[in-house]
Design an enzyme around this catalytic site. Structure first.
Site, PDB file in Angstrom:
ATOM      1  N   GLU A   1      53.372  36.856  50.708  1.00 45.16           N
ATOM      2  CA  GLU A   1      52.257  37.082  49.774  1.00 45.16           C
ATOM      3  C   GLU A   1      52.752  37.206  48.334  1.00 45.16           C
ATOM      4  O   GLU A   1      52.269  38.041  47.579  1.00 45.16           O
ATOM      5  CB  GLU A   1      51.408  38.309  50.158  1.00 45.16           C
ATOM      6  CG  GLU A   1      50.283  37.948  51.088  1.00 45.16           C
ATOM      7  CD  GLU A   1      49.162  38.988  51.190  1.00 45.16           C
ATOM      8  OE1 GLU A   1      48.803  39.603  50.160  1.00 45.16           O
ATOM      9  OE2 GLU A   1      48.635  39.153  52.300  1.00 45.16           O
TER      10      GLU A   1
ATOM     11  N   TYR B   1      43.632  29.932  46.887  1.00 42.31           N
ATOM     12  CA  TYR B   1      44.483  30.974  47.453  1.00 42.31           C
ATOM     13  C   TYR B   1      45.777  30.375  47.992  1.00 42.31           C
ATOM     14  O   TYR B   1      45.781  29.653  48.984  1.00 42.31           O
ATOM     15  CB  TYR B   1      43.779  31.760  48.567  1.00 42.31           C
ATOM     16  CG  TYR B   1      44.653  32.920  49.004  1.00 42.31           C
ATOM     17  CD1 TYR B   1      44.559  34.161  48.380  1.00 42.31           C
ATOM     18  CD2 TYR B   1      45.628  32.752  49.988  1.00 42.31           C
ATOM     19  CE1 TYR B   1      45.398  35.208  48.729  1.00 42.31           C
ATOM     20  CE2 TYR B   1      46.470  33.795  50.343  1.00 42.31           C
ATOM     21  CZ  TYR B   1      46.346  35.009  49.716  1.00 42.31           C
ATOM     22  OH  TYR B   1      47.194  36.032  50.047  1.00 42.31           O
TER      23      TYR B   1
ATOM     24  N   GLU C   1      50.227  31.153  48.522  1.00 44.13           N
ATOM     25  CA  GLU C   1      51.307  32.140  48.550  1.00 44.13           C
ATOM     26  C   GLU C   1      52.643  31.421  48.654  1.00 44.13           C
ATOM     27  O   GLU C   1      52.703  30.301  49.128  1.00 44.13           O
ATOM     28  CB  GLU C   1      51.236  33.017  49.810  1.00 44.13           C
ATOM     29  CG  GLU C   1      49.991  33.774  50.043  1.00 44.13           C
ATOM     30  CD  GLU C   1      50.072  34.550  51.364  1.00 44.13           C
ATOM     31  OE1 GLU C   1      51.158  34.642  51.961  1.00 44.13           O
ATOM     32  OE2 GLU C   1      49.027  35.050  51.774  1.00 44.13           O
TER      33      GLU C   1
ATOM     34  N   HIS D   1      53.783  34.091  57.783  1.00 41.66           N
ATOM     35  CA  HIS D   1      52.677  34.991  57.517  1.00 41.66           C
ATOM     36  C   HIS D   1      51.456  34.303  58.094  1.00 41.66           C
ATOM     37  O   HIS D   1      50.961  33.339  57.511  1.00 41.66           O
ATOM     38  CB  HIS D   1      52.526  35.239  56.009  1.00 41.66           C
ATOM     39  CG  HIS D   1      51.352  36.105  55.675  1.00 41.66           C
ATOM     40  ND1 HIS D   1      50.742  36.093  54.449  1.00 41.66           N
ATOM     41  CD2 HIS D   1      50.677  37.007  56.431  1.00 41.66           C
ATOM     42  CE1 HIS D   1      49.728  36.957  54.455  1.00 41.66           C
ATOM     43  NE2 HIS D   1      49.668  37.521  55.637  1.00 41.66           N
TER      44      HIS D   1
ATOM     45  N   ASP E   1      54.912  38.826  58.763  1.00 41.66           N
ATOM     46  CA  ASP E   1      53.629  39.430  59.109  1.00 41.66           C
ATOM     47  C   ASP E   1      52.911  38.477  60.048  1.00 41.66           C
ATOM     48  O   ASP E   1      52.223  37.565  59.608  1.00 41.66           O
ATOM     49  CB  ASP E   1      52.813  39.675  57.831  1.00 41.66           C
ATOM     50  CG  ASP E   1      51.426  40.226  58.137  1.00 41.66           C
ATOM     51  OD1 ASP E   1      51.147  40.517  59.317  1.00 41.66           O
ATOM     52  OD2 ASP E   1      50.624  40.346  57.188  1.00 41.66           O
TER      53      ASP E   1
ATOM     54  N   ASP F   1      53.754  43.297  61.862  1.00 37.37           N
ATOM     55  CA  ASP F   1      54.974  42.653  61.369  1.00 37.37           C
ATOM     56  C   ASP F   1      56.048  42.689  62.454  1.00 37.37           C
ATOM     57  O   ASP F   1      56.235  43.708  63.114  1.00 37.37           O
ATOM     58  CB  ASP F   1      55.451  43.368  60.105  1.00 37.37           C
ATOM     59  CG  ASP F   1      54.387  43.335  59.022  1.00 37.37           C
ATOM     60  OD1 ASP F   1      54.515  42.521  58.095  1.00 37.37           O
ATOM     61  OD2 ASP F   1      53.398  44.105  59.129  1.00 37.37           O
TER      62      ASP F   1
ATOM     63  N   HIS G   1      51.413  47.065  53.772  1.00 39.51           N
ATOM     64  CA  HIS G   1      52.345  46.946  54.902  1.00 39.51           C
ATOM     65  C   HIS G   1      53.627  47.711  54.628  1.00 39.51           C
ATOM     66  O   HIS G   1      54.057  47.808  53.474  1.00 39.51           O
ATOM     67  CB  HIS G   1      52.759  45.482  55.120  1.00 39.51           C
ATOM     68  CG  HIS G   1      51.694  44.645  55.747  1.00 39.51           C
ATOM     69  ND1 HIS G   1      51.734  44.224  57.050  1.00 39.51           N
ATOM     70  CD2 HIS G   1      50.536  44.142  55.234  1.00 39.51           C
ATOM     71  CE1 HIS G   1      50.665  43.497  57.323  1.00 39.51           C
ATOM     72  NE2 HIS G   1      49.919  43.436  56.240  1.00 39.51           N
TER      73      HIS G   1
END
Ligand code: NAG
Length: 313
Positions: free
Chosen positions: A68, A107, A109, A164, A198, A243, A283
């Site tokens: 992220e 969006y 990452e 992720h 994650d 995670d 997290h």
């Protein structure tokens, strides 16, 4: 019996020295971490307290996978690396980052591996493609696979596959990670592969009844290291093992320090309130230790010497 005390004393000294050596090396075990830093970008980089905590967390690790990372202006990550290097001058920190990944243009990452360039080097990088033959674009964020050489660890050479998952597609994406693993094993002719990140591999995102359909869970030769029931979430209202760290193969599994895989509760460690911790991330990082080459040697020395202590007393 009468002549034994001096000799015994000598042996005790030798033993305690060896134990000391082992202890010292305990501190130099090699730590691999995975941390979802929840929307890391400009606004977090501007908060001194948040950056300080991030730096304390990341400098515990020899390799730290960040997820992220959403640093569209590309300033927050360079600042983080600068901060790491000025906080911990015993090591030199560098980073390798994937491109910005994601299904939507709004969006995206990056996966980022921060590593100590004095203990580990990057020997390969591979961005898993959007569409391989037979693959139905399983991932929102295709793994950015990185191979490392770490001569002082018992394993020496290993490959990390980060992921992720998208929460609502977690089951399917985890199953598809098994294909990535096979692809990478063949491509780089290596068995020493770790998958981490994650995974959203718990609670409502990975129902217990669906686990039998996930090859990453059911296939032999894969070891899920983070114990079930480990809380990897900061919020006191959630307890989920999202995670994960999974290693492939017995060789890699035996290079791991037993029971060292855990989440790192930085809220408790650094005496933060829940609110302060949540400013850093929702997290906890997860981590595992790799044994180093030397600890193996001193341990076997200890085993060799042990019978003598019995002989003497
Ligand atoms: C879940 O996966 C499907 C296809 O594999 C994709 O079309 C869909 O956009 C994914 N959902 C999300 C929320 O990313």
């Amino acid at each position: 019996m009468r002549s034994s005390p001096p000799f015994l004393l000598l042996l005790l000294h030798l033993l305690s020295f060896l134990v000391g050596v082992c202890d010292a090396q305990e501190g130099s075990d090699f730590r691999i971490c995975a941390f979802n830093v929840q929307n890391f970008g400009e606004s977090k980089a501007k908060k001194d307290d948040v950056m300080k905590t991030l730096v304390r967390i990341i400098t515990r690790c020899d390799v730290c996978l960040l997820q992220e990372v959403r640093d569209s202006k590309q300033k927050a990550l360079p600042q983080l690396i600068t901060d790491l290097n000025s906080y911990d001058i015993r090591h030199e920190y560098k980073a390798v980052a994937s491109e910005r990944l994601g299904r939507s243009d709004t969006y995206q990452e990056q996966y980022v591996f921060v590593y100590r360039s004095d203990t580990v080097t990057v020997t390969g990088q591979y961005q898993y493609p959007d569409n391989l033959p037979g693959d139905v674009d399983a991932f929102s964020r295709e793994p950015f696979v990185v191979r490392f050489k770490a001569p002082k660890t018992a394993i020496k050479d290993f490959t990390l596959i980060p992921q992720h998952t998208t929460p609502t597609n977690a089951t399917k994406e985890l199953d598809a990670l098994y294909d990535v693993l096979q692809h990478v094993r063949k491509m780089w002719k290596t068995e020493n592969v770790m998958l981490l990140g994650d995974f959203n591999a718990d609670c409502s995102y990975l129902a217990k009844k669906n686990r039998k359909n996930v090859r990453l869970i059911t296939e032999k030769n894969l070891f899920w290291l983070i114990p079930e029931e480990t809380d990897t979430t900061v919020r006191s209202t959630t307890t989920c093992t999202y995670d994960r760290i999974v290693v492939h193969g017995r060789t890699f599994a035996s290079a791991v320090v037993p029971s060292s895989a855990k989440s790192f509760n930085f809220q408790v460690e650094y005496r933060l309130t829940e609110e302060q911790a949540l400013e850093v991330s929702d997290h906890y990082p997860v981590e595992v230790l790799l044994r180093d080459t030397a600890s193996k040697v001193s341990f076997s020395l200890l085993l060799i010497l042990l019978p003598f202590t019995f002989t003497c007393s």
